[in-house]
Design a protein around this motif. Structure first.
Motif, PDB file in Angstrom:
ATOM      1  N   GLY A  47     -39.620 -10.295 -14.256  1.00 21.12           N
ATOM      2  CA  GLY A  47     -38.983  -9.641 -14.762  1.00 21.12           C
ATOM      3  C   GLY A  47     -38.042  -9.384 -16.226  1.00 21.12           C
ATOM      4  O   GLY A  47     -39.276 -10.035 -16.626  1.00 21.12           O
ATOM      5  N   GLY A  48     -38.139  -8.728 -17.036  1.00 13.04           N
ATOM      6  CA  GLY A  48     -37.279  -8.116 -18.294  1.00 13.04           C
ATOM      7  C   GLY A  48     -37.149  -6.952 -18.668  1.00 13.04           C
ATOM      8  O   GLY A  48     -37.716  -6.146 -17.643  1.00 13.04           O
ATOM      9  N   ILE A  49     -36.823  -6.926 -19.986  1.00 16.22           N
ATOM     10  CA  ILE A  49     -35.998  -5.464 -20.578  1.00 16.22           C
ATOM     11  C   ILE A  49     -37.257  -4.724 -20.876  1.00 16.22           C
ATOM     12  O   ILE A  49     -37.726  -5.491 -21.764  1.00 16.22           O
ATOM     13  N   LEU A  50     -37.697  -3.679 -20.460  1.00 13.98           N
ATOM     14  CA  LEU A  50     -38.319  -2.312 -20.670  1.00 13.98           C
ATOM     15  C   LEU A  50     -37.824  -1.644 -21.387  1.00 13.98           C
ATOM     16  O   LEU A  50     -36.630  -1.219 -21.056  1.00 13.98           O
ATOM     17  N   THR A  51     -38.019  -0.568 -22.587  1.00 16.30           N
ATOM     18  CA  THR A  51     -37.704   0.473 -23.792  1.00 16.30           C
ATOM     19  C   THR A  51     -37.802   1.649 -22.837  1.00 16.30           C
ATOM     20  O   THR A  51     -39.139   1.800 -23.198  1.00 16.30           O
ATOM     21  N   TYR A  52     -37.389   2.521 -23.524  1.00 12.47           N
ATOM     22  CA  TYR A  52     -37.570   4.172 -22.918  1.00 12.47           C
ATOM     23  C   TYR A  52     -36.982   5.082 -24.191  1.00 12.47           C
ATOM     24  O   TYR A  52     -35.945   4.795 -24.228  1.00 12.47           O
ATOM     25  N   LYS A  53     -37.438   5.730 -23.875  1.00 15.41           N
ATOM     26  CA  LYS A  53     -36.969   6.923 -24.803  1.00 15.41           C
ATOM     27  C   LYS A  53     -36.770   8.128 -24.001  1.00 15.41           C
ATOM     28  O   LYS A  53     -37.553   8.723 -23.302  1.00 15.41           O
ATOM     29  N   VAL A  54     -35.694   9.018 -24.006  1.00 16.88           N
ATOM     30  CA  VAL A  54     -35.124   9.922 -22.683  1.00 16.88           C
ATOM     31  C   VAL A  54     -34.746  11.104 -24.391  1.00 16.88           C
ATOM     32  O   VAL A  54     -33.822  10.691 -24.923  1.00 16.88           O
ATOM     33  N   THR A  55     -35.294  12.384 -24.113  1.00 16.50           N
ATOM     34  CA  THR A  55     -34.786  13.362 -25.018  1.00 16.50           C
ATOM     35  C   THR A  55     -34.288  14.703 -24.858  1.00 16.50           C
ATOM     36  O   THR A  55     -34.622  14.660 -23.264  1.00 16.50           O
TER      37      THR A  55
END
Lengths: 221, 251
Positions: free
Chosen positions: B17-25
């Motif tokens: 596992g790991g941290i993933l980055t997402y964008k929500v607008t």
């Protein structure tokens, strides 16, 4: 992990640690009482009398053993609990935990280690001299604890270390005092505020009381 | 609102596992935290990606299913609420939000943000019940219960078993949960008779499951969505001591 001590229930370990801690809390008041005679302007007459009594009375000698045992037990259980607590969260949070807690309670182990290190210095300076393991400073008699204390407290470096260690001990005591009562189950709405206040008063009195002595010696000499 | 989300992704229990980055607008400040995550998942599904797995059920703060560690705090920045009661107005436009699962040895991650809280069930199975069948609803005042005791019992029974106490505790200790489950019975005559057996069995189960020891930091009380009091832990401690010191051996 099959050790019997480790199998001892969590609350059992905490209660034992708390009881040992409360005994140390009581002892510190006695210790402070004797140390405060150092600021009497009597060339150590009262302090010599008090330390002479503590060094020769048989009842005190029995308590010395109990005290040593309580101190060891408190430290050993502290280390065991710390390790167990570390192991209970093998994967840490990515973002540090920002939950509301009392700031000092998080550093009980760390302040405890500082106190342990200070105790080693303290034992080399006084207790081991009494036991004959360490030689007293040159020209000072083995039983002349007043001169030994005076030599140390007039040394600014030692006094600085002493004051820092005692401030950290005050932090340790503030949390541990109320924590011990919580662990023993003596906490509900009738006691909560009272115990918290007593903890603060106790910690401030003990830390400030001990710190008063080097400050007094640094100003006077 | 436009947000950057840093979310823990983990395929299964054995994945690192790991941290993933997402964008929500275009997130409405009136939407709930879960509605925002639903928006993200919709985006992911449309982009042919695996949606983020997270626990939720009633979405009204009573079931104890939701469990997100948001920006370093269980159930997010507000006091006394669960994640499902958290709204996006508690955040600002342009914020970066970290979302992680509960972390404890006793709560292994199953997938992404979902952890296995079966350990709590095992503690309940050890003694968190009244072992006689009490039948139908009894007459109102057949067993007199003082109002104070009824209130205290209800306060403890408000625990929804979400595990925020474990998540927030620096030692991953379950003592607030266990003590609430002991206290809710201890304040009532029907439950009191079994306190001695119950407190020993439940503490034993708690220890065996690998939860840490309480250091009286009280983060649990501050983070509990139902604001369960740490006075319950003191009650558990004294009942445990009483059981070990005073109670006769059974059997």
């Amino acid at each position: 992990m099959n050790n019997r001590l480790l199998k001892f229930a969590s609350i059992g370990k905490k209660v034992t640690m708390g009881l040992a801690g409360l005994f140390l809390i009581l002892f510190l008041l006695v210790h402070l009482g004797i140390n405060l005679t150092l600021i009497r302007n009597d060339e150590g007459e009262w302090f010599r009398a008090a330390s002479g009594f503590m060094g020769s009375n048989y009842l005190v000698k029995v308590f010395e053993i109990v005290l040593g045992a309580a101190l060891l037990l408190h430290m050993i259980l502290g280390v065991i609990l710390w390790f167990e607590n570390r192991m209970s969260r093998p994967v840490r949070y990515f973002r540090t935990n920002r939950s509301d807690t009392s700031f000092l309670s998080k550093y009980m182990f760390h302040t405890g280690v500082v106190i342990a290190v200070f105790l080693v210095i303290h034992f080399i300076n006084f207790y081991f001299v009494k036991l004959g393991i360490v030689d007293p400073p040159p020209g000072v008699d083995t039983h002349d604890f007043y001169t030994m204390a005076r030599l140390l407290f007039t040394n600014p470096v030692y006094s600085a270390i002493y004051i820092v260690a005692l401030i950290l001990m005050g932090f340790h005591l503030n949390h541990s005092f109320q924590s011990a009562f919580q662990t023993l189950g003596l906490n509900h709405n009738r006691y909560y505020t009272l115990i918290k206040r007593m903890a603060l008063v106790y910690a401030v009195v003990v830390a400030a009381g001990f710190i008063l002595i080097p400050v007094f010696y640094l100003i006077k000499y | 609102m436009d947000l950057t989300l840093k979310i823990w992704r983990q395929k299964n229990a054995t994945d690192r596992g790991g941290i993933l980055t997402y964008k929500v607008t275009g997130v409405s400040p009136d939407s709930s935290f879960f509605e925002m995550l639903d928006m993200l998942n919709q985006q992911l599904i449309e982009g042919n990606q695996e949606p983020v797995a997270f626990d939720h059920d009633c979405r009204e703060g009573i079931c104890g299913t939701c469990s997100l560690f948001i920006n370093g705090r269980p159930h997010g920045p507000k006091r006394g609420i669960t994640t499902c009661q958290l709204h996006m107005r508690s955040f600002s436009n342009g914020d970066t939000i970290y979302i992680e699962p509960w972390r404890a040895r006793a709560f292994p991650v199953i997938k992404d943000l979902i952890v296995d809280r079966g350990a709590f069930d095992k503690i309940i199975q050890a003694g968190g019940y009244v072992s006689v069948n009490t039948g139908g609803i009894p007459d109102a005042n057949a067993i007199p219960v003082p109002k104070f005791n009824a209130e205290r019992s209800m306060d403890a029974a408000a625990c929804i078993g979400c595990g925020a106490c474990v998540a927030s505790c620096a030692n991953a200790s379950a003592m607030l949960f266990v003590s609430a489950k002991i206290a809710q019975f201890d304040y009532l005559p029907q439950g009191k008779v079994e306190t001695t057996r119950r407190v020993q069995a439940m503490v034993q189960a708690m220890d065996a499951l690998g939860f840490g020891n309480c250091s009286n930091m009280y983060a649990c009380e501050a983070e509990c969505p139902k604001e369960i009091s740490i006075a319950n832990i003191a009650l558990m401690n004294r009942n445990f001591l009483k059981a070990k010191v005073c109670a006769e051996k059974e059997g």
